[in-house]
Design a protein around this motif. Structure first.
Motif, PDB file in Angstrom:
ATOM      1  N   ASN A   3     -39.249  -3.766  -6.452  1.00 30.48           N
ATOM      2  CA  ASN A   3     -37.927  -3.191  -6.257  1.00 30.48           C
ATOM      3  C   ASN A   3     -36.895  -2.503  -7.043  1.00 30.48           C
ATOM      4  N   ILE A   4     -38.321  -2.414  -8.262  1.00 29.00           N
ATOM      5  CA  ILE A   4     -37.410  -1.513  -8.703  1.00 29.00           C
ATOM      6  C   ILE A   4     -37.825   0.414  -8.701  1.00 29.00           C
ATOM      7  N   LYS A   5     -36.619   0.789  -8.976  1.00 31.64           N
ATOM      8  CA  LYS A   5     -36.728   2.147  -7.886  1.00 31.64           C
ATOM      9  C   LYS A   5     -36.795   3.440 -10.064  1.00 31.64           C
ATOM     10  N   LEU A   6     -37.152   4.143  -9.886  1.00 30.04           N
ATOM     11  CA  LEU A   6     -37.018   5.747 -10.951  1.00 30.04           C
ATOM     12  C   LEU A   6     -36.461   6.311 -10.450  1.00 30.04           C
ATOM     13  N   ILE A   7     -34.825   6.494 -10.732  1.00 26.57           N
ATOM     14  CA  ILE A   7     -34.695   7.564 -10.087  1.00 26.57           C
ATOM     15  C   ILE A   7     -33.835   9.073 -11.493  1.00 26.57           C
ATOM     16  N   PRO A   8     -34.193  10.154 -11.449  1.00 22.82           N
ATOM     17  CA  PRO A   8     -33.808  11.353 -12.221  1.00 22.82           C
ATOM     18  C   PRO A   8     -32.225  11.135 -12.073  1.00 22.82           C
ATOM     19  N   TYR A   9     -31.687  11.687 -13.407  1.00 25.58           N
ATOM     20  CA  TYR A   9     -30.395  11.269 -13.445  1.00 25.58           C
ATOM     21  C   TYR A   9     -30.372  12.499 -14.891  1.00 25.58           C
ATOM     22  N   LEU A  10     -29.419  13.188 -14.139  1.00 27.99           N
ATOM     23  CA  LEU A  10     -29.232  14.703 -15.077  1.00 27.99           C
ATOM     24  C   LEU A  10     -28.201  14.640 -15.807  1.00 27.99           C
ATOM     25  N   LEU A  55     -14.179  17.907 -13.723  1.00 26.44           N
ATOM     26  CA  LEU A  55     -15.048  17.393 -14.509  1.00 26.44           C
ATOM     27  C   LEU A  55     -15.451  16.002 -14.071  1.00 26.44           C
ATOM     28  N   THR A  56     -16.946  15.997 -13.912  1.00 23.24           N
ATOM     29  CA  THR A  56     -17.947  14.824 -13.020  1.00 23.24           C
ATOM     30  C   THR A  56     -18.170  14.183 -13.303  1.00 23.24           C
ATOM     31  N   MET A  57     -17.474  12.520 -12.735  1.00 21.40           N
ATOM     32  CA  MET A  57     -18.656  11.607 -13.506  1.00 21.40           C
ATOM     33  C   MET A  57     -18.952  10.600 -12.942  1.00 21.40           C
ATOM     34  N   ASN A  58     -19.351  10.857 -11.431  1.00 25.65           N
ATOM     35  CA  ASN A  58     -20.874  11.336 -11.568  1.00 25.65           C
ATOM     36  C   ASN A  58     -21.170  11.723  -9.796  1.00 25.65           C
ATOM     37  N   ALA A  59     -22.510  12.243  -9.513  1.00 26.91           N
ATOM     38  CA  ALA A  59     -23.145  12.857  -8.786  1.00 26.91           C
ATOM     39  C   ALA A  59     -24.073  12.683  -8.005  1.00 26.91           C
ATOM     40  N   SER A  60     -24.351  13.516  -7.008  1.00 27.72           N
ATOM     41  CA  SER A  60     -25.641  12.932  -6.685  1.00 27.72           C
ATOM     42  C   SER A  60     -26.139  14.018  -5.666  1.00 27.72           C
ATOM     43  N   PHE A  61     -27.171  14.890  -5.300  1.00 34.67           N
ATOM     44  CA  PHE A  61     -27.619  15.213  -4.800  1.00 34.67           C
ATOM     45  C   PHE A  61     -29.391  14.879  -3.944  1.00 34.67           C
ATOM     46  N   ARG A  62     -29.827  15.775  -2.542  1.00 32.95           N
ATOM     47  CA  ARG A  62     -30.817  15.675  -1.864  1.00 32.95           C
ATOM     48  C   ARG A  62     -31.405  16.468  -2.035  1.00 32.95           C
ATOM     49  N   ILE A  63     -32.665  16.597  -2.487  1.00 31.40           N
ATOM     50  CA  ILE A  63     -33.729  17.505  -2.202  1.00 31.40           C
ATOM     51  C   ILE A  63     -35.047  16.975  -1.559  1.00 31.40           C
ATOM     52  N   LEU A  64     -35.569  17.358  -0.302  1.00 32.41           N
ATOM     53  CA  LEU A  64     -36.451  16.938  -0.337  1.00 32.41           C
ATOM     54  C   LEU A  64     -37.160  15.478   0.454  1.00 32.41           C
ATOM     55  N   LYS A  66     -35.678  13.104  -1.387  1.00 30.49           N
ATOM     56  CA  LYS A  66     -35.546  12.353  -2.340  1.00 30.49           C
ATOM     57  C   LYS A  66     -33.685  12.909  -3.207  1.00 30.49           C
ATOM     58  N   ASP A  67     -33.074  11.430  -3.460  1.00 30.89           N
ATOM     59  CA  ASP A  67     -31.617  11.777  -4.685  1.00 30.89           C
ATOM     60  C   ASP A  67     -31.835  12.091  -5.467  1.00 30.89           C
ATOM     61  N   VAL A  68     -31.276  12.987  -6.671  1.00 27.52           N
ATOM     62  CA  VAL A  68     -31.256  13.415  -7.103  1.00 27.52           C
ATOM     63  C   VAL A  68     -29.818  12.788  -7.719  1.00 27.52           C
ATOM     64  N   TYR A  69     -29.655  12.252  -9.404  1.00 32.51           N
ATOM     65  CA  TYR A  69     -28.049  12.139  -9.658  1.00 32.51           C
ATOM     66  C   TYR A  69     -27.804  12.574 -11.081  1.00 32.51           C
TER      67      TYR A  69
END
Length: 146
Positions: A3-10, A55-64, A66-69
């Motif tokens: 149940n562990i995910k590795l999520i890109p966060y830029l 300002l952005t506290m949090n955001a996300s988008f999808r590419i192919l 996959k989620d990127v935060y």
């Protein structure tokens, strides 16, 4: 541990602007962005006259698919680093996935808003591989393997 995910966060100096770039150049979808609330701004000791909508506290988008935060750097100006890489890997036998990856590479490379490091093409081992660096210093790796 399944149940562990590795999520890109830029982290960006101006995530609102970065999201526009990624929409235009990479064609990202499902873009979501949340500005800080007044309470969050006070907790972070932001200037009272700052425009919170910029300002952005949090955001996300999808590419192919996959989620990127991502979010703004509230701790000072982030350092651009090409040491950060995001890799897409697909099976060459999955023609739909391989085609999607190739289309994304072509879109990004043709935009002339990235630096092509390695052209996405067939290598001696039969795999296809390429790399670009975007204007924020993020390296995007395109890898299609047998």
């Amino acid at each position: 541990m399944t149940n562990i995910k590795l999520i890109p966060y830029l982290t960006f100096e101006n995530t609102k602007s970065a999201l526009e770039y990624y929409k235009r150049v990479f064609g990202v979808t499902d873009v979501k962005r949340q500005a800080p609330t007044q309470k969050q701004a006070e907790e972070m000791s932001l200037n009272p006259d700052v425009n919170l909508d910029n300002l952005t506290m949090n955001a996300s988008f999808r590419i192919l698919g996959k989620d990127v935060y991502c979010a703004d750097s509230f701790l000072g100006k982030p350092v651009v680093s090409s040491l950060i890489s995001l890799m897409f890997e697909v099976d060459l036998h999955d023609s739909d996935a391989a085609s999607e990856l190739e289309s994304l590479y072509k879109r990004v490379a043709d935009s002339e808003e990235v630096k092509v490091i390695i052209t996405f093409e067939k290598k001696s081992n039969g795999n296809k591989y390429g790399q670009v660096v975007d204007k924020y210093g993020v390296t995007w790796i395109f890898n299609a393997v047998k």
